[in-house]
Design an enzyme around this catalytic site. Structure first.
Site, PDB file in Angstrom:
ATOM      1  N   ASP A  24      -3.839   2.691  -5.556  1.00  0.00           N
ATOM      2  CA  ASP A  24      -5.209   2.250  -5.320  1.00  0.00           C
ATOM      3  C   ASP A  24      -6.036   2.434  -6.579  1.00  0.00           C
ATOM      4  OD1 ASP A  24      -4.622   1.678  -2.735  1.00  0.00           O
ATOM      5  OD2 ASP A  24      -5.231   3.674  -1.976  1.00  0.00           O
ATOM      6  N   HIS A  53      -1.140  -2.364  -8.743  1.00  0.00           N
ATOM      7  CA  HIS A  53      -2.143  -2.222  -7.695  1.00  0.00           C
ATOM      8  C   HIS A  53      -1.539  -2.405  -6.308  1.00  0.00           C
ATOM      9  CE1 HIS A  53      -6.040  -1.589  -6.264  1.00  0.00           C
ATOM     10  NE2 HIS A  53      -6.693  -2.649  -6.730  1.00  0.00           N
TER      11      HIS A  53
END
Lengths: 465, 410
Positions: free
Chosen positions: B385, B381
């Site tokens: 995204d 992450h």
């Protein structure tokens, strides 16, 4: 559902029963097939043990008759009670075979009573004395069926007047004249027993020396002592024919000259042959060599997967202690361990008096192989303990590799040679040099000091001679 | 002239290996390219082939030793009859000579011909030590003797074993029924797997998104072309090539998933090297199908089949295991319905395939039974995204459910 075992061993002699106990120790579910009424095989029932009992008893008899007076012990008239001597021998055998039974129970080994036969790889059929057959499954099968006395052609053994070693252990009276065909250790030991008890014993041997596998110097010395004790030797002599006469036998001998020998009892001890009859070997296709012995690889595996063989039925000397080592090795290998047996370090003992014991190479073998060696010899006449014991016959001989001093062979003739040889075997197992033995402190006064002195003698520095 | 046996090049970032096992003993004849030793690295076990024919003369790196690339493991002497001689450094076999027992030179020998130095050392070690050496697969010449006359004692072997902990020598477990626990040393490979998995979890901001794929179309496609494909290409048409192709379409649209973090930079890669997880005996390995975007379906299937074979035989090379940009794992072959894969650092995405299960699904207002597969995408992450990850997985779903999209890049 037939019973299923990890290992089924056929034969409960010293190879088989030791293999069974070791297998049980390693956690294998184990059964041992034996048709005799007692465990222990030839060795315990009709071999090593009863012969040693009679050798000990007859030695006592001779000692009481001839040797005790020198020690200042007066015993009066010495008489033989043969029945009592045989009774003691039987008790010794019973005690020891019961001992093996106890060990089986302790280790939870099933004794399947009857004759064992390999029906197929992994399947053994046991036929009891009553003819009832039982089949068991086996993860692995170990054949340990031992050997039996080789008969002479055209001479039927009745175990009364013509006997094998079995009958010679149970004669009901001392024969006047005992003829022994074969000058190996079995003939010499049993000949010694009956000679000591009063028989006129004559050994007939085809070769020109006795105990053919031993170091020649040892064999010659042994023959000299035994001859002095009253045993006759006909060496380089063949048995041409044998006929009955006057409740006895006349043996026609073919040696340096033709001669006849009269005997009341004839002992046939020309060797032993492997027990492979009725084992089902042909049915499963297990290979045998020209001598009838089962062919195995270094791990005791036959050519049939899952079937192994040890002891007298395979190559090597037919000796109880050799079979025991193989019994342990084969089951440890089944447990994926990797024990090894050094066949050069297996002792051989003749339990006459004096005893003769050997380990490793003989002088003849070293000469034949052109291996340079040095010899160290020490006589028991120069050993203080032998003097105090009053028995000084014999010597220790050590053969060491010339270049490395490594012990190649140790040969002992003398009092308790069979016990003394253990030190030599240990030295052999550890690849000891003669100097290693010479630098090891030996208690004084002991017979073992003769070994140390012989080791010193390899380097020409024995102290007491 | 003896030929040196050297540690071969082990591929990028691998500088050192462990000698797992010598397959030959000093004095044994070897033919050219015959494996003489096994090396273990962080990733694979590989065999070192003999650089020449002759006799294995000397062993410098004993089992369990760590050796750098290019180091000399041992030497091969010319000719099968060449006599082995003791190692050049003052090894244990020399200490025996130092104690004045005289050097050994060729002379008639007992027990077999040409006893090597190791064999002599072995013969002089007692029976208990000999058995232990044999069972542990140790080189007797490597064990420092403490007994008189340079003898290896049982204690020497036990101490050596405790110190060296050779990976190939677990305590031999006898089939004893009472053994309720067995303690085995972790292999180097297993240790490395453990380290890397934990490092991935500690470094990346890892999370997983899920979706499900209706496999009806790809199954029908495979049914339709199964025989022709196998006949033409000599390899089975599997789902893996479809997934690899679908992943490449998605990776091209979402380059962050094919990127990695390097310090403060993000490195976007325009090459698509897809790691395909394959189960091997020593653990899961991930050989890389390189430039998979240039390969046909058949070429991808062939590459995977070849890797699976090599993994089974333990023959994968370091190069084949290094440098993937994205990984596809398939827990479905073991029967997994749903799982969260762990990233293979420094990669930023890993796709998890699972087993195909016939399940009732709602299609419009009807319920139909369809062959369904859950898929999972674990991603870092830090650079991918959530929206990208979800869309990436949806793109894969679309491409697999209708493989013609791959063809037309739509």
């Amino acid at each position: 559902m037939p019973d299923r075992y990890d290992i089924v061993i056929i034969g409960a002699g010293p190879g088989g029963y030791v293999a069974a106990i070791r297998a049980a120790q390693l956690g294998f579910r184990t059964a041992c097939v034996e048709s005799r009424d007692n465990l222990g095989g030839t060795c315990l029932n009709i071999g090593c043990i009863p012969s040693k009992a009679l050798l000990q008893s007859s030695e006592r008899f001779v000692e009481a008759k001839h040797a005790l007076a020198e020690h200042g012990v007066r015993v009066g008239e010495v008489a033989l009670d043969l029945a009592a001597m045989m009774g003691r021998k039987d008790r010794v055998v019973t005690t020891l075979t019961r001992g093996v039974e106890f060990l089986f129970r302790k280790n939870k080994i099933d004794w399947l009573k009857g004759k064992g036969r390999v029906a197929a790889p992994g399947r053994v059929v046991v036929t009891g004395a009553d003819g009832a057959a039982q089949e068991v499954e086996a993860g692995s099968i170990i054949l340990a069926t031992g050997s039996e006395s080789t008969p002479l052609p055209h001479l039927e053994i009745d175990e009364k007047r013509v006997v094998s070693s079995t009958g010679a252990l149970s004669l009901d009276r001392v024969p006047d004249r005992l003829a022994i065909i074969g000058g190996g250790y079995i003939g010499l030991e049993l000949g010694s027993v009956w000679s000591r008890l009063g028989a006129k014993v004559t050994v007939v041997e085809m070769l020109d020396h006795i105990v053919p596998n031993m170091d020649r110097e040892l064999g010659t010395a042994l023959q000299r002592v035994l001859a002095r004790s009253g045993i006759g030797f006909k060496l380089g002599t063949k048995l041409a024919s044998i006929r009955e006469a006057n409740e006895g036998f006349i043996l026609d001998l073919d040696g340096a000259e033709r001669e006849s020998l009269a005997a009341d009892v004839v002992l046939v001890s020309i060797g032993r042959r492997p027990n492979t009859e009725g084992l089902g070997l042909n049915a499963v296709g297990a290979a045998r060599d020209e001598g009838g012995r089962i062919v195995v690889d270094d791990g005791f595996a036959t050519n049939i997967p899952g079937i192994y063989a040890i002891g007298d039925v395979i190559r090597g000397p037919m000796l109880a202690h050799k079979a025991e080592e193989e019994g342990i090795a084969v089951v440890e290998r089944l447990a994926r361990q990797k024990p090894q047996i050094d066949y050069d370090a297996i002792p051989a003992v003749v339990y006459t008096w004096p005893e003769a014991a050997s380990v490793g190479r003989t002088e003849e073998e070293l000469k034949a192989a052109a291996i340079p060696y040095r010899t160290g010899k020490f006589p028991f006449t120069a050993n203080p303990r032998a003097r105090t014991n009053g028995y000084t016959e014999g010597f220790v001989k050590i053969l060491a590799e010339a270049e490395t001093d490594r012990v190649l062979g140790i040969h002992i003739i003398g009092p308790d040679a069979g016990t003394l040889i253990a030190e030599a075997v240990l030295a052999k197992e550890f690849g000891a040099s003669a100097e290693d033995i010479a630098r090891t402190c030996h208690a004084h006064p002991t017979l073992n000091e003769a070994l140390k002195e012989a080791a010193l003698a390899v380097d020409d520095r024995a102290i007491h001679i | 002239m003896p030929t040196e046996i050297k540690v071969p090049s082990l591929g990028e970032s691998i500088t050192e290996a462990t000698v797992a096992k010598w397959l030959k003993r000093p004095g044994e004849p070897v033919v050219l390219d015959e494996p003489v030793a096994e090396l273990e690295t962080d990733k694979v076990t590989l065999e070192v082939p003999a650089p020449a024919a002759g006799t294995l003369a000397e062993i410098f790196a004993k089992e369990g030793a760590n050796v750098p690339v290019g180091a000399v493991l041992g030497t091969i002497a010319d000719g099968a009859a060449a006599a082995p001689h003791p190692p050049a450094q003052a090894g244990p076999s020399l200490s025996r000579l130092a104690q004045g027992e005289g050097p050994s030179s060729p002379s008639p020998r007992l027990r077999g011909e040409g006893r090597g130095e190791g064999q002599q050392v072995l013969e002089r070690a007692g029976p208990a030590a000999r058995k232990l050496i044999e069972e542990s697969g140790l080189d007797s010449a490597a064990i420092a003797p403490s007994g008189p006359g340079g003898r290896i004692t049982k204690g020497d072997v036990l101490a050596f074993r405790a110190r060296e902990e050779p990976p190939s020598a677990p305590p031999s477990p006898a089939p004893v029924a009472s053994e309720r626990e067995v303690r085995v040393r972790m292999s180097r490979l297993r240790r490395r797997i453990a380290e890397r998995l934990k490092a991935a979890q500690n470094t990346a901001a890892m999370l997983t998104t899920f979706n499900e794929i209706d496999m009806r179309e790809p199954i029908a496609l495979r049914e339709r072309h199964r025989d022709a494909f196998a006949e033409k290409h000599g390899v089975r048409l599997g789902f893996m090539s479809i997934f690899v192709k679908a992943a490449i379409v998605a990776l091209k649209e979402f380059p962050a998933v094919n990127a990695e973090i390097d310090g403060d930079d993000i490195v976007y890669k325009n090459h698509y090297d897809i790691g395909v997880a394959v189960g091997a005996e020593q653990g899961l390995v991930v050989p890389v199908v390189r430039d998979a975007d240039w390969l046909s379906f058949a070429e991808i299937e062939k590459a995977i089949a070849g890797y699976a074979r090599k993994a089974r035989d333990g023959k994968l090379t370091i190069e084949e295991l290094s440098g993937g940009t994205f990984t596809i794992s398939n827990g479905g072959i073991y029967g997994s319905l749903l799982s969260t894969p762990i990233l293979n650092p420094p990669q930023s995405g890993i796709l998890g395939m699972h087993k195909i299960e016939r399940r009732p699904v709602a299609l419009g207002d009807k319920v139909e039974i369809r062959p369904m597969m859950y898929v999972a995408l674990s991603y870092d992450h830090r650079i991918v995204d959530g929206r990208e990850a979800v869309a990436f997985l949806v793109r894969i779903k679309e491409c697999v459910e209708d493989p013609s999209r791959v063809l037309f890049e739509i």
